[in-house]
Write a protein that holds these residues in place. Structure first.
Motif, PDB file in Angstrom:
ATOM      1  N   SER A 265       0.757  -1.034   0.027  1.00 31.75           N
ATOM      2  CA  SER A 265      -0.073  -0.027  -0.013  1.00 31.75           C
ATOM      3  C   SER A 265       0.984   1.263   0.099  1.00 31.75           C
ATOM      4  O   SER A 265       2.009   1.196   0.366  1.00 31.75           O
ATOM      5  CB  SER A 265      -0.801   0.039   1.293  1.00 31.75           C
ATOM      6  OG  SER A 265      -0.229  -0.155   2.317  1.00 31.75           O
ATOM      7  N   ALA A 266       0.306   2.190  -0.442  1.00 29.24           N
ATOM      8  CA  ALA A 266       1.220   3.651  -0.679  1.00 29.24           C
ATOM      9  C   ALA A 266       0.041   4.740  -0.767  1.00 29.24           C
ATOM     10  O   ALA A 266      -1.180   4.517  -1.247  1.00 29.24           O
ATOM     11  CB  ALA A 266       2.022   3.772  -1.591  1.00 29.24           C
ATOM     12  N   GLU A 267       0.632   6.027  -0.357  1.00 27.40           N
ATOM     13  CA  GLU A 267      -0.618   7.345  -0.750  1.00 27.40           C
ATOM     14  C   GLU A 267       0.000   7.847  -2.265  1.00 27.40           C
ATOM     15  O   GLU A 267       1.083   8.552  -2.317  1.00 27.40           O
ATOM     16  CB  GLU A 267      -0.358   8.086   0.256  1.00 27.40           C
ATOM     17  CG  GLU A 267      -0.803   7.802   1.549  1.00 27.40           C
ATOM     18  CD  GLU A 267      -0.203   6.743   2.288  1.00 27.40           C
ATOM     19  OE1 GLU A 267       1.104   6.763   2.394  1.00 27.40           O
ATOM     20  OE2 GLU A 267      -0.826   5.868   2.689  1.00 27.40           O
ATOM     21  N   TYR A 268      -0.660   7.361  -3.133  1.00 22.44           N
ATOM     22  CA  TYR A 268      -0.242   7.595  -4.590  1.00 22.44           C
ATOM     23  C   TYR A 268      -0.577   9.060  -4.935  1.00 22.44           C
ATOM     24  O   TYR A 268       0.277   9.823  -5.642  1.00 22.44           O
ATOM     25  CB  TYR A 268      -0.707   6.899  -5.536  1.00 22.44           C
ATOM     26  CG  TYR A 268      -0.139   5.416  -5.501  1.00 22.44           C
ATOM     27  CD1 TYR A 268       1.045   4.941  -5.902  1.00 22.44           C
ATOM     28  CD2 TYR A 268      -0.883   4.272  -4.768  1.00 22.44           C
ATOM     29  CE1 TYR A 268       1.751   3.728  -5.578  1.00 22.44           C
ATOM     30  CE2 TYR A 268      -0.085   3.326  -4.503  1.00 22.44           C
ATOM     31  CZ  TYR A 268       0.999   2.890  -4.993  1.00 22.44           C
ATOM     32  OH  TYR A 268       1.731   1.410  -4.966  1.00 22.44           O
TER      33      TYR A 268
ATOM     34  N   THR B 166      -3.155  11.918  -0.627  1.00 21.69           N
ATOM     35  CA  THR B 166      -4.382  12.025   0.483  1.00 21.69           C
ATOM     36  C   THR B 166      -5.215  10.902   0.588  1.00 21.69           C
ATOM     37  O   THR B 166      -6.386  10.837   1.121  1.00 21.69           O
ATOM     38  CB  THR B 166      -5.316  13.318  -0.430  1.00 21.69           C
ATOM     39  OG1 THR B 166      -5.739  12.956  -1.525  1.00 21.69           O
ATOM     40  CG2 THR B 166      -4.773  14.575  -0.401  1.00 21.69           C
ATOM     41  N   HIS B 167      -4.802   9.827  -0.166  1.00 24.04           N
ATOM     42  CA  HIS B 167      -5.477   8.551   0.036  1.00 24.04           C
ATOM     43  C   HIS B 167      -4.383   7.264   0.207  1.00 24.04           C
ATOM     44  O   HIS B 167      -3.544   7.198  -0.536  1.00 24.04           O
ATOM     45  CB  HIS B 167      -6.428   8.209  -1.066  1.00 24.04           C
ATOM     46  CG  HIS B 167      -7.603   9.282  -1.723  1.00 24.04           C
ATOM     47  ND1 HIS B 167      -7.217  10.462  -2.019  1.00 24.04           N
ATOM     48  CD2 HIS B 167      -8.764   9.115  -1.448  1.00 24.04           C
ATOM     49  CE1 HIS B 167      -8.439  10.980  -2.140  1.00 24.04           C
ATOM     50  NE2 HIS B 167      -9.393  10.307  -1.472  1.00 24.04           N
ATOM     51  N   THR B 168      -4.855   6.460   0.896  1.00 26.68           N
ATOM     52  CA  THR B 168      -3.856   5.306   0.982  1.00 26.68           C
ATOM     53  C   THR B 168      -4.878   4.141   0.080  1.00 26.68           C
ATOM     54  O   THR B 168      -5.664   3.993   0.166  1.00 26.68           O
ATOM     55  CB  THR B 168      -3.835   4.558   2.518  1.00 26.68           C
ATOM     56  OG1 THR B 168      -3.497   5.737   3.274  1.00 26.68           O
ATOM     57  CG2 THR B 168      -3.140   3.394   2.601  1.00 26.68           C
ATOM     58  N   SER B 169      -3.866   3.793  -0.556  1.00 25.69           N
ATOM     59  CA  SER B 169      -4.522   2.688  -1.576  1.00 25.69           C
ATOM     60  C   SER B 169      -4.113   1.158  -1.304  1.00 25.69           C
ATOM     61  O   SER B 169      -2.842   1.172  -0.666  1.00 25.69           O
ATOM     62  CB  SER B 169      -3.860   2.954  -2.981  1.00 25.69           C
ATOM     63  OG  SER B 169      -4.484   3.889  -3.870  1.00 25.69           O
ATOM     64  N   LEU B 170      -4.995   0.382  -1.422  1.00 23.60           N
ATOM     65  CA  LEU B 170      -4.861  -1.119  -1.075  1.00 23.60           C
ATOM     66  C   LEU B 170      -5.117  -1.756  -2.334  1.00 23.60           C
ATOM     67  O   LEU B 170      -6.032  -1.290  -2.999  1.00 23.60           O
ATOM     68  CB  LEU B 170      -5.548  -1.620   0.013  1.00 23.60           C
ATOM     69  CG  LEU B 170      -5.444  -0.775   1.376  1.00 23.60           C
ATOM     70  CD1 LEU B 170      -6.466  -1.582   2.466  1.00 23.60           C
ATOM     71  CD2 LEU B 170      -4.034  -0.989   1.896  1.00 23.60           C
TER      72      LEU B 170
ATOM     73  N   SER C 159      -9.388   2.684  -1.867  1.00 26.41           N
ATOM     74  CA  SER C 159      -8.827   3.830  -1.773  1.00 26.41           C
ATOM     75  C   SER C 159      -9.525   4.671  -0.599  1.00 26.41           C
ATOM     76  O   SER C 159     -10.653   4.608  -0.338  1.00 26.41           O
ATOM     77  CB  SER C 159      -9.064   4.696  -3.072  1.00 26.41           C
ATOM     78  OG  SER C 159      -8.634   5.838  -2.851  1.00 26.41           O
TER      79      SER C 159
ATOM     80  N   ASP D 299      -9.520   7.668   2.028  1.00 28.17           N
ATOM     81  CA  ASP D 299      -9.296   9.229   2.472  1.00 28.17           C
ATOM     82  C   ASP D 299      -8.500   9.020   3.647  1.00 28.17           C
ATOM     83  O   ASP D 299      -9.136   8.670   4.675  1.00 28.17           O
ATOM     84  CB  ASP D 299     -10.641   9.955   2.347  1.00 28.17           C
ATOM     85  CG  ASP D 299     -10.128  11.244   2.761  1.00 28.17           C
ATOM     86  OD1 ASP D 299      -9.554  12.235   2.190  1.00 28.17           O
ATOM     87  OD2 ASP D 299     -10.506  11.587   3.987  1.00 28.17           O
ATOM     88  N   ILE D 300      -7.474   9.943   3.701  1.00 29.93           N
ATOM     89  CA  ILE D 300      -6.538  10.074   4.975  1.00 29.93           C
ATOM     90  C   ILE D 300      -6.554  11.602   5.563  1.00 29.93           C
ATOM     91  O   ILE D 300      -5.765  11.825   6.383  1.00 29.93           O
ATOM     92  CB  ILE D 300      -5.169   9.419   4.988  1.00 29.93           C
ATOM     93  CG1 ILE D 300      -4.240  10.114   3.960  1.00 29.93           C
ATOM     94  CG2 ILE D 300      -5.248   7.838   4.876  1.00 29.93           C
ATOM     95  CD1 ILE D 300      -3.051   9.536   4.110  1.00 29.93           C
TER      96      ILE D 300
END
Ligand code: NAD
Length: 496
Positions: free
Chosen positions: A126-129, A132-136, A477, A479-480
Motif C-alpha cells: 500500500s502507498a499514498e499515490y 491524500t488517500h491510502t491505496s490497497l 482507496s 481518504d486520510i
C-alpha cells in the motif's frame, strides 16, 4: 462409484438427469470400462447452486486453511496413486509407465504446488499515490468457475483447472471430456476425503453441447476456463460473451522443432522421437513439424526413421509398452485420413502410415509415422492431427527456419536445437509461442506457466501466473485527510 451415479455434486456422487447413458470404452481392445449416466441442464443448475453456496465460506477461509486442505488432497491422491494410474490407462489407453511416471505424479505435484501457492497470494504494497488517500490492492476470487477439459491428459487437465481455482478461493464445476471422466470423479471424491467443503469441487459428466454450453451460459458462473480444440474455444468465447464471463483458453498446438546445423544430432533425433510420440502424439505441445537445416537433414531423417522403428507398440498395461492406442477409433481414423491425404498428394511415408494389424487390430492403434516431402502450406503441416506423426522439412538460413516455425496459426510450444548461444537466444526471442525449449522438447513443471500465443489461446495454466486468471484485482482507496470539503471538490463547485 457407479452404483451411486457419475456426477459429483455438493460432496456426493449422484445420477445424471439427462436420461441417457454413455459407454466409456477401453481403446486398447474396445472393451467396456463402465456405462456412465449423463448430466443434463438440471444438473448444471444443481451443481452451480452448490458452488455458489460454498463459495462465500471457501473464499473467506484463511490461506493456511486452504493450504492445509490441499496438502491433505495431495496425500489422499498419493494413497491411491496406482488406482489413478490404472484407471487413466484403462480410459485413455496411455502406456502404464506414462500414467505411473508422468500423469499421476505430475498431478500430485501440482496439488502440492498450489498448497504452497495458496499462501503466497497477495496484492501490491500500500502507498499514498496522490498524497491524500491510502491505496490497497486486494486479490479476490472471481466466484464460481466453469471448466471444460479435454481427453488427452484427463487427470492432469482436471488438476490444472481445479487447483489454481480453488487455491485462490473460487469454487468450480468441471466438465471433463465424455471419453475420459473417471479420474476427474476420483479427484472430486478425494477432495471430500481431504476435507475440502461440499460444493467447492463439482464434476459433471456430460456432452459438450449440453452440459458445456449450459455452463457457458449460466448466469451463476463468473469465469470459464477451457482446454480443448481451437474451434470449440471459439464457440466458448462466443457463448461466454452473453453474460460477460472472464475467459481463459488453452487451445490447440502444432509445435515446431527447429534443428540448426550445429546441433547435437543424436540428441535431436532422440528428442524428436520422444517429443512426437508422447501420449501417442495426443499432446498439445508434441513435436509435430521438424525443420532441419540442410547439412543435417538426411542424417536426421535416417536417424529418426531408425529409432521410430524400434518403438514398442502394444498393450498399454504392459510396463514395457512404449506406445499405446489413440483415445478412440474416431481419433485413430482422423489421424489415418490426414496421413492418407498427404500420401495422395505425394508425401513420402518413411515409417508407419497405417494402423497395425494382428492382435492390435482390436484397439485404436496407429503406428509411429514419419512423413517427408510435404509442402509448408499442406494440411499435414498446418493443422493439428493429434496422433503419432512427425513431418520433417529442410531449411537453409536461420531466418528461414524461424519463419517456417512461426508459419501456422498456432503458438503453444516450440523447441530449438543448437550449441550456439546466439542462435539459442534468438530462437527463444523470435519464435512466437508460450514456451520455447532449447535442446529438449516436452518437460513441464508445476512452477512455470503454460499457455498459448495466437490461435493457441490466452491465459496461463500452472505456476503463480495462473492466479492472474483466477483472481480479480480490487483497488481500495481510503481518504486520510478527514476533510469534509476535499480539495478536488473546487473543480466541481465553488472555489478553494
Ligand atoms: P474438444 O475441443 O473437442 O473438446 C474439449 C472439451 O470441450 C470436451 O470436454 C468437450 O466435451 C467440450 N465441448 C465440445 N463442444 C463443446 C461446446 N459446444 N460447448 C462446450 N463444450 C464443448 O477437444 P478434445 O478433442 O477433447 O481435445 C483435444 C484438443 O485439446 C486439441 O486441440 C489439443 O491441442 C487441445 N489441448 C490443449 C491443451 C493446452 O494446454 N493448450 C492441453 C490439452 C489439449
Amino acid at each position: 462409484m457407479s452404483e451411486h451415479g457419475h456426477q459429483y455434486i455438493d460432496g456426493a456422487f449422484r445420477r445424471g438427469t439427462a436420461g441417457e447413458n454413455h459407454d466409456i470404452i477401453n481403446p486398447a481392445d474396445g472393451s467396456l470400462v463402465v456405462t456412465a449416466d449423463l448430466a443434463g441442464p438440471q444438473d448444471v443448475d444443481t451443481a452451480v447452486a452448490a458452488a455458489v453456496r460454498a463459495q462465500a465460506d471457501w473464499g473467506r477461509a484463511t490461506p493456511g486453511e486452504r493450504a492445509g486442505a490441499l496438502n491433505a488432497l495431495a496425500a489422499a491422491m498419493n494413497d491411491r496413486a496406482e488406482d489413478y494410474a490404472q484407471v487413466e490407462t484403462a480410459q485413455a489407453g496411455k502406456p502404464i509407465k506414462l500414467s505411473r511416471e508422468f500423469d499421476v505424479p505430475g498431478s500430485i505435484d501440482n496439488v502440492s504446488f498450489y498448497a504452497g501457492a495458496a499462501r503466497n497470494l497477495e496484492g501490491k504494497a500500500s502507498a499514498e499515490y496522490d498524497g491524500t488517500h491510502t491505496s490497497l490492492v486486494r486479490r479476490e476470487p472471481v466466484g464460481v468457475v466453469g471448466s471444460i477439459a479435454p481427453w488427452n491428459y484427463p487427470l492432469q487437465m482436471a488438476v490444472w483447472k481445479v487447483l489454481p481455482a480453488i487455491a485462490a478461493g473460487n469454487t468450480i464445476v468441471l466438465k471433463p471430456a465424455e471419453l475420459t471422466p473417471l479420474t476427474s470423479l476420483m479427484l472430486a471424491e478425494d477432495c471430500t476425503k481431504a476435507g475440502i467443503p461440499d460444493g467447492v469441487v463439482n464434476v459433471l459428466m456430460g456432452a459438450g453441447r449440453v452440459v458445456g454450453e449450459a455452463l457457458l451460459t449460466h448466469p451463476g458462473v463468473r469465469m470459464v476456463s477451457f482446454t480443448g480444440s481451437t474451434p470449440v474455444g471459439q464457440r466458448v468465447m462466443e457463448l461466454a460473451s452473453k453474460t460477460v464471463k472472464r475467459v481463459h483458453l488453452e487451445l490447440g498446438g502444432k509445435a515446431p522443432f527447429v534443428v540448426f546445423d550445429d546441433a547435437d544430432l543424436d540428441a535431436a533425433i532422440q528428442g524428436a522421437v520422444a517429443g512426437s510420440l508422447i501420449n501417442s502424439g495426443q499432446d498439445c505441445t508434441a513435436a509435430t513439424r521438424a525443420y532441419v537445416q540442410r547439412p543435417l537433414y538426411d542424417a536426421f531423417v535416417q536417424g529418426v526413421a531408425d529409432l521410430m522403428s524400434t518403438v514398442r507398440v502394444g498393450d498399454p498395461t504392459d510396463p514395457s509398452t512404449d506406445l499405446g492406442p489413440l483415445v478412440s477409433v474416431r481419433q485413430r481414423d482422423s489421424v489415418a485420413a490426414y496421413v492418407d491425404r498427404a500420401r495422395a498428394y505425394g508425401a513420402k511415408i518413411l515409417v508407419g502410415g497405417q494402423a497395425p494389424g494382428g492382435a492390435l487390430a482390436v484397439g485404436s492403434y496407429y503406428e509411429p509415422t514419419l512423413v517427408v516431402d510435404v509442402a509448408q502450406d499442406s494440411e499435414i503441416v498446418q493443422q493439428e492431427l493429434f496422433g503419432p506423426v512427425l513431418v520433417v522439412l529442410p531449411f537453409d538460413t536461420d531466418d528461414e527456419g524461424i519463419a517456417l516455425a512461426n508459419d501456422t496459426p498456432f503458438g503453444l510450444a516450440a523447441s530449438a536445437w543448437t550449441r550456439d548461444i546466439v542462435r539459442a537466444m534468438r530462437a527463444s526471442r523470435d519464435i512466437a509461442a508460450g514456451c520455447v525449449w532449447i535442446n529438449d522438447h516436452i518437460p513441464i513443471v508445476s512452477d512455470m506457466p503454460h499457455g498459448g500465443y495466437k490461435a493457441s489461446g490466452f491465459g496461463k495454466d500452472l505456476s503463480q501466473y495462473s492466479f492472474d486468471e483466477y483472481t480479480q484485482v480490487k483497488h481500495v482507496s481510503i481518504d486520510i485527510t478527514g476533510d469534509v470539503r476535499k480539495d478536488w471538490h473546487r473543480t466541481i463547485f465553488g472555489d478553494r
